[in-house]
Motif scaffolding. Structure first.
Motif, PDB file in Angstrom:
ATOM      1  N   VAL A   9       0.844  -1.203   0.000  1.00 32.00           N
ATOM      2  CA  VAL A   9       0.000   0.000   0.000  1.00 32.00           C
ATOM      3  C   VAL A   9       0.876   1.250   0.000  1.00 32.00           C
ATOM      4  O   VAL A   9       0.632   2.207  -0.751  1.00 32.00           O
ATOM      5  CB  VAL A   9      -0.951   0.014   1.210  1.00 32.00           C
ATOM      6  N   GLY A  10       1.897   1.246   0.835  1.00 32.81           N
ATOM      7  CA  GLY A  10       2.813   2.384   0.870  1.00 32.81           C
ATOM      8  C   GLY A  10       3.494   2.604  -0.465  1.00 32.81           C
ATOM      9  O   GLY A  10       3.600   3.746  -0.941  1.00 32.81           O
ATOM     10  N   GLY A  11       3.945   1.525  -1.101  1.00 30.76           N
ATOM     11  CA  GLY A  11       4.563   1.643  -2.411  1.00 30.76           C
ATOM     12  C   GLY A  11       3.605   2.192  -3.451  1.00 30.76           C
ATOM     13  O   GLY A  11       3.983   3.016  -4.299  1.00 30.76           O
ATOM     14  N   ALA A  12       2.345   1.743  -3.396  1.00 29.19           N
ATOM     15  CA  ALA A  12       1.344   2.218  -4.349  1.00 29.19           C
ATOM     16  C   ALA A  12       1.049   3.698  -4.153  1.00 29.19           C
ATOM     17  O   ALA A  12       0.905   4.452  -5.126  1.00 29.19           O
ATOM     18  CB  ALA A  12       0.058   1.401  -4.204  1.00 29.19           C
ATOM     19  N   ILE A  13       0.959   4.137  -2.895  1.00 31.53           N
ATOM     20  CA  ILE A  13       0.698   5.550  -2.618  1.00 31.53           C
ATOM     21  C   ILE A  13       1.850   6.410  -3.129  1.00 31.53           C
ATOM     22  O   ILE A  13       1.643   7.454  -3.764  1.00 31.53           O
ATOM     23  CB  ILE A  13       0.470   5.772  -1.108  1.00 31.53           C
ATOM     24  N   VAL A  14       3.070   5.966  -2.866  1.00 30.71           N
ATOM     25  CA  VAL A  14       4.243   6.733  -3.310  1.00 30.71           C
ATOM     26  C   VAL A  14       4.336   6.767  -4.827  1.00 30.71           C
ATOM     27  O   VAL A  14       4.663   7.801  -5.422  1.00 30.71           O
ATOM     28  CB  VAL A  14       5.528   6.136  -2.694  1.00 30.71           C
ATOM     29  N   PHE A  15       4.034   5.638  -5.482  1.00 32.02           N
ATOM     30  CA  PHE A  15       4.175   5.554  -6.936  1.00 32.02           C
ATOM     31  C   PHE A  15       3.065   6.309  -7.663  1.00 32.02           C
ATOM     32  O   PHE A  15       3.330   7.013  -8.643  1.00 32.02           O
ATOM     33  CB  PHE A  15       4.163   4.087  -7.375  1.00 32.02           C
ATOM     34  N   TYR A  16       1.833   6.171  -7.187  1.00 32.52           N
ATOM     35  CA  TYR A  16       0.680   6.705  -7.914  1.00 32.52           C
ATOM     36  C   TYR A  16       0.226   8.086  -7.459  1.00 32.52           C
ATOM     37  O   TYR A  16      -0.611   8.700  -8.127  1.00 32.52           O
ATOM     38  CB  TYR A  16      -0.509   5.747  -7.807  1.00 32.52           C
ATOM     39  N   THR A  17       0.720   8.553  -6.323  1.00 34.21           N
ATOM     40  CA  THR A  17       0.256   9.841  -5.810  1.00 34.21           C
ATOM     41  C   THR A  17       1.434  10.672  -5.296  1.00 34.21           C
ATOM     42  O   THR A  17       2.573  10.202  -5.244  1.00 34.21           O
ATOM     43  CB  THR A  17      -0.756   9.668  -4.652  1.00 34.21           C
ATOM     44  N   CYS A  18       1.116  11.894  -4.897  1.00 33.22           N
ATOM     45  CA  CYS A  18       2.097  12.772  -4.243  1.00 33.22           C
ATOM     46  C   CYS A  18       1.812  12.904  -2.757  1.00 33.22           C
ATOM     47  O   CYS A  18       2.304  13.823  -2.101  1.00 33.22           O
ATOM     48  CB  CYS A  18       2.065  14.151  -4.907  1.00 33.22           C
ATOM     49  N   ILE A  19       1.000  12.019  -2.218  1.00 37.02           N
ATOM     50  CA  ILE A  19       0.650  12.061  -0.805  1.00 37.02           C
ATOM     51  C   ILE A  19       1.858  11.619   0.020  1.00 37.02           C
ATOM     52  O   ILE A  19       2.402  10.519  -0.196  1.00 37.02           O
ATOM     53  CB  ILE A  19      -0.555  11.149  -0.511  1.00 37.02           C
ATOM     54  N   PRO A  20       2.323  12.442   0.946  1.00 34.91           N
ATOM     55  CA  PRO A  20       3.523  12.085   1.725  1.00 34.91           C
ATOM     56  C   PRO A  20       3.228  11.002   2.761  1.00 34.91           C
ATOM     57  O   PRO A  20       2.142  10.950   3.332  1.00 34.91           O
ATOM     58  CB  PRO A  20       3.903  13.410   2.396  1.00 34.91           C
ATOM     59  N   LEU A  21       4.205  10.139   2.959  1.00 38.26           N
ATOM     60  CA  LEU A  21       4.132   9.110   3.988  1.00 38.26           C
ATOM     61  C   LEU A  21       5.303   9.282   4.954  1.00 38.26           C
ATOM     62  O   LEU A  21       6.336   9.841   4.578  1.00 38.26           O
ATOM     63  CB  LEU A  21       4.201   7.712   3.351  1.00 38.26           C
ATOM     64  N   PRO A  22       5.152   8.811   6.170  1.00 33.86           N
ATOM     65  CA  PRO A  22       6.289   8.863   7.103  1.00 33.86           C
ATOM     66  C   PRO A  22       7.494   8.112   6.528  1.00 33.86           C
ATOM     67  O   PRO A  22       7.327   7.088   5.852  1.00 33.86           O
ATOM     68  CB  PRO A  22       5.742   8.176   8.357  1.00 33.86           C
ATOM     69  N   GLN A  23       8.691   8.601   6.800  1.00 33.42           N
ATOM     70  CA  GLN A  23       9.893   7.959   6.282  1.00 33.42           C
ATOM     71  C   GLN A  23      10.063   6.543   6.806  1.00 33.42           C
ATOM     72  O   GLN A  23      10.724   5.709   6.179  1.00 33.42           O
ATOM     73  CB  GLN A  23      11.126   8.798   6.643  1.00 33.42           C
ATOM     74  N   SER A  24       9.457   6.260   7.943  1.00 33.01           N
ATOM     75  CA  SER A  24       9.569   4.924   8.533  1.00 33.01           C
ATOM     76  C   SER A  24       8.639   3.900   7.880  1.00 33.01           C
ATOM     77  O   SER A  24       8.745   2.703   8.160  1.00 33.01           O
ATOM     78  CB  SER A  24       9.269   4.991  10.035  1.00 33.01           C
ATOM     79  N   TRP A  25       7.723   4.378   7.029  1.00 33.23           N
ATOM     80  CA  TRP A  25       6.762   3.468   6.401  1.00 33.23           C
ATOM     81  C   TRP A  25       7.503   2.564   5.405  1.00 33.23           C
ATOM     82  O   TRP A  25       8.136   3.053   4.474  1.00 33.23           O
ATOM     83  CB  TRP A  25       5.682   4.255   5.674  1.00 33.23           C
ATOM     84  N   PRO A  26       7.424   1.255   5.540  1.00 33.82           N
ATOM     85  CA  PRO A  26       8.104   0.361   4.588  1.00 33.82           C
ATOM     86  C   PRO A  26       7.429   0.411   3.218  1.00 33.82           C
ATOM     87  O   PRO A  26       6.205   0.505   3.127  1.00 33.82           O
ATOM     88  CB  PRO A  26       7.962  -1.013   5.233  1.00 33.82           C
ATOM     89  N   LEU A  27       8.233   0.337   2.166  1.00 32.57           N
ATOM     90  CA  LEU A  27       7.711   0.437   0.810  1.00 32.57           C
ATOM     91  C   LEU A  27       8.045  -0.817   0.015  1.00 32.57           C
ATOM     92  O   LEU A  27       9.188  -1.279   0.008  1.00 32.57           O
ATOM     93  CB  LEU A  27       8.299   1.669   0.097  1.00 32.57           C
ATOM     94  N   GLU A  28       7.032  -1.351  -0.653  1.00 34.15           N
ATOM     95  CA  GLU A  28       7.196  -2.494  -1.540  1.00 34.15           C
ATOM     96  C   GLU A  28       6.481  -2.173  -2.847  1.00 34.15           C
ATOM     97  O   GLU A  28       5.272  -1.920  -2.852  1.00 34.15           O
ATOM     98  CB  GLU A  28       6.606  -3.761  -0.909  1.00 34.15           C
ATOM     99  N   PHE A  29       7.220  -2.157  -3.961  1.00 38.27           N
ATOM    100  CA  PHE A  29       6.632  -1.747  -5.230  1.00 38.27           C
ATOM    101  C   PHE A  29       6.164  -2.923  -6.081  1.00 38.27           C
ATOM    102  O   PHE A  29       5.398  -2.727  -7.021  1.00 38.27           O
ATOM    103  CB  PHE A  29       7.634  -0.888  -6.013  1.00 38.27           C
ATOM    104  N   ALA A  30       6.598  -4.106  -5.784  1.00 39.75           N
ATOM    105  CA  ALA A  30       6.128  -5.276  -6.522  1.00 39.75           C
ATOM    106  C   ALA A  30       4.650  -5.499  -6.234  1.00 39.75           C
ATOM    107  O   ALA A  30       4.227  -5.550  -5.079  1.00 39.75           O
ATOM    108  CB  ALA A  30       6.940  -6.507  -6.121  1.00 39.75           C
ATOM    109  N   GLY A  31       3.858  -5.615  -7.290  1.00 44.18           N
ATOM    110  CA  GLY A  31       2.435  -5.895  -7.132  1.00 44.18           C
ATOM    111  C   GLY A  31       1.556  -4.694  -6.875  1.00 44.18           C
ATOM    112  O   GLY A  31       0.357  -4.856  -6.611  1.00 44.18           O
ATOM    113  N   ILE A  32       2.114  -3.481  -6.966  1.00 45.85           N
ATOM    114  CA  ILE A  32       1.282  -2.310  -6.662  1.00 45.85           C
ATOM    115  C   ILE A  32       0.165  -2.109  -7.674  1.00 45.85           C
ATOM    116  O   ILE A  32      -0.865  -1.508  -7.353  1.00 45.85           O
ATOM    117  CB  ILE A  32       2.124  -1.020  -6.556  1.00 45.85           C
TER     118      ILE A  32
END
Length: 255
Positions: A9-32
């Motif tokens: 979810v974090g990876g999808a938000i970062v990839f598809y939007t400009c909505i900021p997330l906490p730096q501690s949020w883990p990001l996974e882009f596979a399957g977004i």
């Protein structure tokens, strides 16, 4: 399992939007790509809330509609709009062999500029035509538009060995990758019908229409190019949103 899902979810938000997330949020882009429609629902919910708030504040409809479309671009960072512009430039090229090359060029041509102008004009006027009581419209439209992208990824070949959309293709290989978000979108439609039973025919027709527009738009770009690229994925999102809003005006303008 939950951590992996939240990372995706974090990876999808970062990839598809400009909505900021906490730096501690883990990001996974596979399957977004599989949860892109859910991100669309989230984006639509934000837009619907802003639309309702502006209405409560008494903002005139023309300004409100223009602001909603502006926020729409801002939330996504113009990601899909950029793809729509590049796709328009590529399709305008008479030399079929050079279409992908033109689409890869970062410079925006005349047809790309025309395409973005038409998209923004149609979205703004469609919002202007819709009553603010239908704040669920951007939720459904943004969700179905990204499901159309997911359908394009699953159904049609990717035309480049590499590219910003190539990693999506390897993660979407079967119907099990597209059915969960499809079910979520139809569940939302079912809830809307239960809440507004007097409008069940219009709501059912709207949902079937949005699904058909998503599939049809993905197929149209495939027919023009013989497949898809990252740019056409963005074009599918933008044109499905635009046509979906116009489709909604036929049913809901006078309610």
């Amino acid at each position: 399992m939950l951590l992996k899902f939240l990372s995706t979810v974090g990876g999808a938000i970062v990839f598809y939007t400009c909505i900021p997330l906490p730096q501690s949020w883990p990001l996974e882009f596979a399957g977004i790509a599989r949860i892109a429609p859910i991100i669309g629902i989230f984006i639509g919910g934000i837009l619907g809330a802003i639309d309702a708030g502006l209405c409560v504040l008494g903002m005139p409809d023309p300004a409100r509609s223009a602001l909603i479309v502006t926020f729409w671009i801002g939330i996504t960072g113009g990601l899909h709009l950029d793809g729509a512009m590049d796709t328009a430039d590529g399709l305008a090229t008479q030399d079929k062999e050079r279409q992908l090359e033109v689409m890869s060029d970062s410079a925006t041509g005349a047809f790309g500029a025309i395409a973005v102008a038409v998209i923004l004009l149609l979205k703004t006027t469609a919002f202007l035509s819709l009553s603010t009581r239908h704040i669920s419209i951007p939720i459904a439209v943004a969700g179905w538009a990204r499901w159309g992208q997911l359908w394009a990824i699953f159904r049609y070949p990717y035309l480049k060995p590499t590219g910003k959309g190539a990693f999506h293709k390897k993660d979407v290989q079967s119907y099990t990758d597209i059915l969960p978000s499809f079910s979520v979108l139809w569940t939302i439609a079912g809830i809307e019908i239960v809440l507004n039973p007097q409008m069940y025919i219009e709501l059912l027709a709207l949902t079937v229409g949005w699904m058909a527009i998503a599939i049809g738009t993905a197929h149209w770009f495939h027919r023009q190019l013989g497949g898809h690229t990252g740019d056409t994925y963005g074009a599918v999102v933008e044109w499905t949103e635009t046509l979906g809003l116009i489709w909604a005006t036929f049913f809901l303008h006078y309610r």
